[in-house]
Design a protein around this motif. Structure first.
Motif, short mmCIF file in Angstrom:
data_model
loop_
_atom_site.label_atom_id
_atom_site.label_comp_id
_atom_site.label_asym_id
_atom_site.label_seq_id
_atom_site.Cartn_x
_atom_site.Cartn_y
_atom_site.Cartn_z
N SER A 1 -0.93 7.36 4.20
CA SER A 1 -1.98 7.04 3.22
C SER A 1 -2.21 5.53 3.11
N ALA A 2 -1.21 4.75 3.49
CA ALA A 2 -1.27 3.30 3.32
C ALA A 2 -1.95 2.57 4.48
N THR B 1 1.81 1.82 -3.56
CA THR B 1 0.67 2.31 -4.34
C THR B 1 0.29 3.74 -3.97
N ARG B 2 0.31 4.03 -2.69
CA ARG B 2 -0.21 5.32 -2.20
C ARG B 2 0.85 6.39 -1.96
N HIS C 1 0.82 -1.22 0.00
CA HIS C 1 0.00 0.00 0.00
C HIS C 1 0.86 1.27 0.00
#
Length: 192
Positions: A88-89, A82-83, A79
């Motif tokens: 944010s993860a 990705t983030r 995550h």
């Protein structure tokens, strides 16, 4: 018990059954006789591998730690990639776990609360687990003098979310609140 489970060595069958029952129903509520019966071993075999229930509890916590931390590390890393950052993860990472149909909170919080009086070492095991969780979070934070403190703060937020989801038995409200707290921290930690 399935054919596959019966093919496992006795110690592993006992440990896996104890893991499932301890996590789902609680350590105190789960008796040794039930674990023996459901793992398909004799009492002699059980006690050869685990001389006491406390030995089994310690093995359960060690196994749970290994499994959960491996999942957390992989999910958080995915995550973050990705983030873009750990703040944010965390919500999508925890959402995976909270929405698991077998979710029953943190085995370490649950065990520490259940057994602090009769098995004080459970508190040490829980502290070590939480410390390693914070270390995993810290890996994704910028280096600097505040890194460990920030990881500890995030760990405390996670623990609060874990308990809130367990009590409310639904994750969405907790995830929204956690998201708001993490957004506020992102503003307070501009170097994140």
């Amino acid at each position: 018990m399935s054919v596959t489970a019966n093919a496992l060595p006795a110690r592993q069958r006992i440990l896996l059954k104890a893991h499932d029952l301890f996590y789902r129903e609680g350590v105190r509520a789960t008796g040794i006789d039930r674990i023996i019966s459901e793992s398909g071993v004799t009492k002699v075999t059980f006690y050869r591998h685990f001389p006491s229930k406390n030995d089994l509890i310690a093995a359960f916590l060690a196994y749970r730690h290994e499994q959960w931390l491996a999942w957390f590390s992989q999910s958080l890393t995915q995550h973050v990639a990705t983030r873009g950052d750990v703040l944010s993860a965390l919500v999508p990472c925890l959402e995976e776990w909270f929405n698991d149909p077998h979710y029953r909170g943190c085995a370490f919080i649950n065990t520490a609360v259940e057994l602090a009086d009769m098995l004080p070492e459970s508190l040490n095991i829980a502290r070590q687990h939480k410390g390693q969780m914070a270390e995993e979070i810290a890996r994704h934070l910028p280096t600097g003098p505040e890194r460990e403190q920030r990881a500890a703060m995030l760990g405390m937020l996670i623990d609060g979310a874990i308990v809130k989801v367990q009590i409310e038995q639904q994750a969405q409200n907790t995830l929204l609140l956690l998201s708001g707290m993490l957004e506020a921290l992102a503003l307070a930690w501009p170097d994140q």
